[in-house]
Design a protein around this motif. Structure first.
Motif, PDB file in Angstrom:
ATOM      1  N   UNK A  64       9.194 -18.158 -41.385  1.00 41.80           N
ATOM      2  CA  UNK A  64       8.224 -19.218 -41.895  1.00 41.80           C
ATOM      3  C   UNK A  64       8.344 -20.724 -41.539  1.00 41.80           C
ATOM      4  N   UNK A  65       9.659 -21.087 -41.523  1.00 41.57           N
ATOM      5  CA  UNK A  65       9.965 -22.349 -41.176  1.00 41.57           C
ATOM      6  C   UNK A  65      10.016 -22.807 -39.675  1.00 41.57           C
ATOM      7  N   UNK A  66      10.440 -21.733 -39.087  1.00 40.09           N
ATOM      8  CA  UNK A  66      10.381 -22.102 -37.591  1.00 40.09           C
ATOM      9  C   UNK A  66       8.816 -21.979 -37.209  1.00 40.09           C
ATOM     10  N   UNK A  67       8.047 -21.104 -37.740  1.00 43.31           N
ATOM     11  CA  UNK A  67       6.544 -21.005 -37.445  1.00 43.31           C
ATOM     12  C   UNK A  67       5.943 -22.212 -37.849  1.00 43.31           C
ATOM     13  N   UNK A  68       6.254 -22.942 -38.965  1.00 45.62           N
ATOM     14  CA  UNK A  68       5.623 -24.151 -39.353  1.00 45.62           C
ATOM     15  C   UNK A  68       5.911 -25.320 -38.732  1.00 45.62           C
ATOM     16  N   UNK A  69       7.111 -25.289 -37.824  1.00 48.34           N
ATOM     17  CA  UNK A  69       7.552 -26.550 -37.028  1.00 48.34           C
ATOM     18  C   UNK A  69       6.502 -26.592 -35.745  1.00 48.34           C
ATOM     19  N   UNK A  70       5.735 -25.680 -35.558  1.00 51.95           N
ATOM     20  CA  UNK A  70       4.912 -25.288 -34.477  1.00 51.95           C
ATOM     21  C   UNK A  70       3.760 -26.036 -34.503  1.00 51.95           C
ATOM     22  N   UNK A  71       3.372 -26.456 -35.938  1.00 57.44           N
ATOM     23  CA  UNK A  71       2.046 -27.149 -36.292  1.00 57.44           C
ATOM     24  C   UNK A  71       2.274 -28.370 -37.180  1.00 57.44           C
ATOM     25  N   UNK A  78      10.129 -26.457 -47.957  1.00 59.33           N
ATOM     26  CA  UNK A  78       9.214 -25.107 -48.138  1.00 59.33           C
ATOM     27  C   UNK A  78      10.043 -24.227 -49.109  1.00 59.33           C
ATOM     28  N   UNK A  79       9.249 -23.306 -49.796  1.00 57.90           N
ATOM     29  CA  UNK A  79       9.800 -22.028 -50.552  1.00 57.90           C
ATOM     30  C   UNK A  79       8.688 -21.003 -50.361  1.00 57.90           C
ATOM     31  N   UNK A  80       8.704 -20.013 -51.224  1.00 62.85           N
ATOM     32  CA  UNK A  80       7.943 -19.106 -51.094  1.00 62.85           C
ATOM     33  C   UNK A  80       6.536 -19.556 -51.711  1.00 62.85           C
ATOM     34  N   UNK A  81       6.451 -20.476 -52.120  1.00 62.87           N
ATOM     35  CA  UNK A  81       5.004 -20.952 -52.838  1.00 62.87           C
ATOM     36  C   UNK A  81       4.308 -21.777 -51.944  1.00 62.87           C
ATOM     37  N   UNK A  91      -3.084 -26.413 -41.045  1.00 64.50           N
ATOM     38  CA  UNK A  91      -2.399 -25.247 -40.483  1.00 64.50           C
ATOM     39  C   UNK A  91      -1.384 -24.620 -41.264  1.00 64.50           C
ATOM     40  N   UNK A  92      -0.721 -25.531 -42.070  1.00 60.94           N
ATOM     41  CA  UNK A  92       0.403 -24.706 -42.734  1.00 60.94           C
ATOM     42  C   UNK A  92      -0.067 -23.871 -43.942  1.00 60.94           C
ATOM     43  N   UNK A  93      -1.516 -23.840 -44.480  1.00 58.99           N
ATOM     44  CA  UNK A  93      -1.969 -23.281 -45.403  1.00 58.99           C
ATOM     45  C   UNK A  93      -2.367 -21.700 -45.133  1.00 58.99           C
ATOM     46  N   UNK A  94      -2.363 -21.688 -43.885  1.00 59.31           N
ATOM     47  CA  UNK A  94      -2.925 -20.306 -43.496  1.00 59.31           C
ATOM     48  C   UNK A  94      -1.407 -19.688 -42.999  1.00 59.31           C
ATOM     49  N   UNK A  95      -0.532 -20.054 -43.119  1.00 61.86           N
ATOM     50  CA  UNK A  95       1.024 -19.426 -42.452  1.00 61.86           C
ATOM     51  C   UNK A  95       1.517 -18.393 -43.829  1.00 61.86           C
ATOM     52  N   UNK A  99       7.984 -12.412 -47.927  1.00 63.19           N
ATOM     53  CA  UNK A  99       9.341 -12.299 -47.759  1.00 63.19           C
ATOM     54  C   UNK A  99      10.110 -13.638 -47.393  1.00 63.19           C
ATOM     55  N   UNK A 100       9.399 -14.585 -47.974  1.00 61.85           N
ATOM     56  CA  UNK A 100      10.257 -15.924 -47.569  1.00 61.85           C
ATOM     57  C   UNK A 100      11.645 -15.839 -47.493  1.00 61.85           C
ATOM     58  N   UNK A 101      12.420 -15.580 -48.422  1.00 61.32           N
ATOM     59  CA  UNK A 101      13.740 -15.807 -48.573  1.00 61.32           C
ATOM     60  C   UNK A 101      14.510 -15.087 -47.366  1.00 61.32           C
ATOM     61  N   UNK A 102      13.961 -13.711 -47.080  1.00 61.13           N
ATOM     62  CA  UNK A 102      14.605 -12.929 -46.120  1.00 61.13           C
ATOM     63  C   UNK A 102      14.294 -13.439 -44.783  1.00 61.13           C
ATOM     64  N   UNK A 103      13.093 -13.819 -44.588  1.00 60.96           N
ATOM     65  CA  UNK A 103      12.831 -14.352 -43.208  1.00 60.96           C
ATOM     66  C   UNK A 103      13.290 -15.964 -42.829  1.00 60.96           C
TER      67      UNK A 103
END
Length: 238
Positions: A64-71, A78-81, A91-95, A99-103
């Motif tokens: 999720x962190x890498x994907x957020x960097x695209x936007x 960031x955390x799971x919340x 754009x980040x609202x829709x990501x 499984x945030x901790x694992x990914x």
């Protein structure tokens, strides 16, 4: 290697952070020194097999962190919340954060995106060692700007010294009309549709796109649009 050690020590002076850093989130190729030593291993301490995140070929696609960097181009935490920025980014609202901790390999982290020339995106994520910690708002306010000032030149300079091949023509200049045609082509308009939008003939639109392709050394329409986008001619479609 010396730059990586200096970067690590400067980050350590700000807090007890574990650092995941990549010059290009689109590849699993790890950052390394001239001898091939993986910096994540020998400098940042990710040694056991279960911690060797760079071996995960899906990191750029699943994290999720890498994907957020695209936007997002500015630091965030960031955390799971959610993803927490200084200025709201829809754009980040829709990501997905499932499984945030694992990914993400962290329960929470401060993230610094680094948007480089030619569409390349680097990233540094700073997670705390205490996995029970999920709220990094205080650390973000205290350290985000300094972490950005450390991360950007480190990744940028690494990219400069490791880039070997030249994929794009130098000193390419497109005309205003060529750029207009390519912007509409980038959002899926045909030559016929572009000719109506710009009040030009079908042949004129085709000429401008083909001329742009010749300047960009592109083999077809798709590559023309791609190269123009990498050089920043197209920009954000409105």
């Amino acid at each position: 290697m010396r730059a990586a050690i200096a970067f690590r020590d400067a980050v350590a002076a700000l807090g007890d952070y574990n650092v995941i850093i990549s010059d290009n989130i689109a590849t699993r190729r790890p950052m390394a020194d001239a001898s091939g030593a993986v910096l994540a291993d020998v400098v940042f301490g990710f040694q056991p097999p279960e911690e060797q995140w760079w071996r995960n070929g899906q990191l750029a696609l699943q994290s999720p962190m890498a994907r957020a960097c695209r936007y997002e181009g500015q630091p965030f935490w960031a955390n799971s919340d959610g993803f927490f920025t200084r200025h709201h980014n829809i754009y980040l609202d829709a990501l997905s954060r499932s499984d945030f901790d694992f990914r993400s390999l962290f329960t929470a982290a401060i993230v610094v995106p680094v948007h480089l020339p030619f569409g390349q995106i680097g990233m540094a994520a700073f997670g705390v060692a205490d996995r029970a910690r999920r709220d990094l708002s205080a650390e973000f306010e205290a350290n985000a700007d300094q972490l950005m000032l450390l991360t950007h030149p480190f990744i940028t300079s690494y990219t400069h010294v490791t880039r070997r091949r030249q994929w794009l023509p130098t000193d390419c200049q497109l005309t205003k009309r060529e750029v207009e045609c390519l912007r509409w082509a980038a959002v899926g308009k045909t030559d016929k549709e572009i000719s109506i939008i710009l009040s030009r003939s079908h042949a004129t639109v085709r000429f401008h796109i083909q001329n742009a392709g010749a300047k960009l050394d592109a083999v077809n329409r798709s590559q023309t649009v791609f190269k123009a986008a990498q050089l920043g001619f197209i920009g954000l479609a409105n």
